[in-house]
Design an enzyme around this catalytic site. Sequence first.
Site, PDB file in Angstrom:
ATOM      1  N   GLU A  49       0.870  -1.172   0.000  1.00 36.89           N
ATOM      2  CA  GLU A  49       0.000   0.000   0.000  1.00 36.89           C
ATOM      3  C   GLU A  49       0.906   1.221   0.000  1.00 36.89           C
ATOM      4  OE1 GLU A  49      -2.580  -0.097   3.365  1.00 36.89           O
ATOM      5  OE2 GLU A  49      -3.675  -1.860   2.693  1.00 36.89           O
ATOM      6  N   ASP A  61      -5.676   9.469   9.696  1.00 36.07           N
ATOM      7  CA  ASP A  61      -4.361   8.962  10.064  1.00 36.07           C
ATOM      8  C   ASP A  61      -3.914   9.453  11.430  1.00 36.07           C
ATOM      9  OD1 ASP A  61      -3.821   7.506   7.652  1.00 36.07           O
ATOM     10  OD2 ASP A  61      -3.634   9.430   6.643  1.00 36.07           O
TER      11      ASP A  61
END
EC number: 4.2.1.20
Length: 269
Positions: free
Chosen positions: A49, A60
């Site tokens: 990824e 995040d």
Amino acid sequence: MSRLEQRFAELKAEGRSALVTFVTAGDPGYDASLQILKGLPAAGADVIELGMPFTDPMADGVAIQLATLRALEAGQTLAKTLQMVREFRVDNHTTPIVLMGYYNPIHRFGVEKFVAEAKQAGVDGLIIVDLPPEHDAELATPAQAAGIDFIRLTTPTTDDARLPRVLERSSGFVYYVSVAGVTGAGSATTEHVTEAIARLRRHTDLPISVGFGIRTPEQAANIARLADGVVVGSALVDKIAQATSADQAVNDVLSLCSALAEGVRGARR
């Protein structure tokens, strides 16, 4: 069969889970990031990824927010991220690459242009964290029409009423976020993950990868006994943050990847 389907099918035949590694494109700089990207498969990464840096990475945690900041300060753009995939594909035609990030940079780049260039570069899948199924027409539909898998996130709060809608147009694999919250936060219990995977399998035949909070080879092995894929991101990104040079960043990330791969590969023996 897509590269992702092929990889998960091969690993299923081998009787083991996939190690899915996340790094942010352009962190700590373009050249070192490309070295890391090119080195991950040999270090044991089965799927990669690659984060697309964005100025507002709301899903995040601190580690990946800082990675995004380092990449943006080093001049990383979406065009450069696609170029990085092109350069990776010169030598590697088998390891699947999934671009992960937010819709805004793609929208600004132009969806049609992005899908065409991503396909040409050798991108295999997309994870767009802020684009729910209700907006499939914007990106998921054109991406899948071009042969790029569109991977959905599911969480502990995705209930049985919502799951079919989330999974309906998913392809490649399902990414189960084992802890509600931002990336890198905590880690789920084995019992919780076992129950969650059983629930997901009632709704889909796609491979199920589990991530968020996996930092050590031991944790990776525990998840590898249960899931089709083990996703590790923040732990790798932390190695870049802690490094005092680009060379050290490359070496430390690849060393941790090797240790994680050993954990994953030995999990079901």
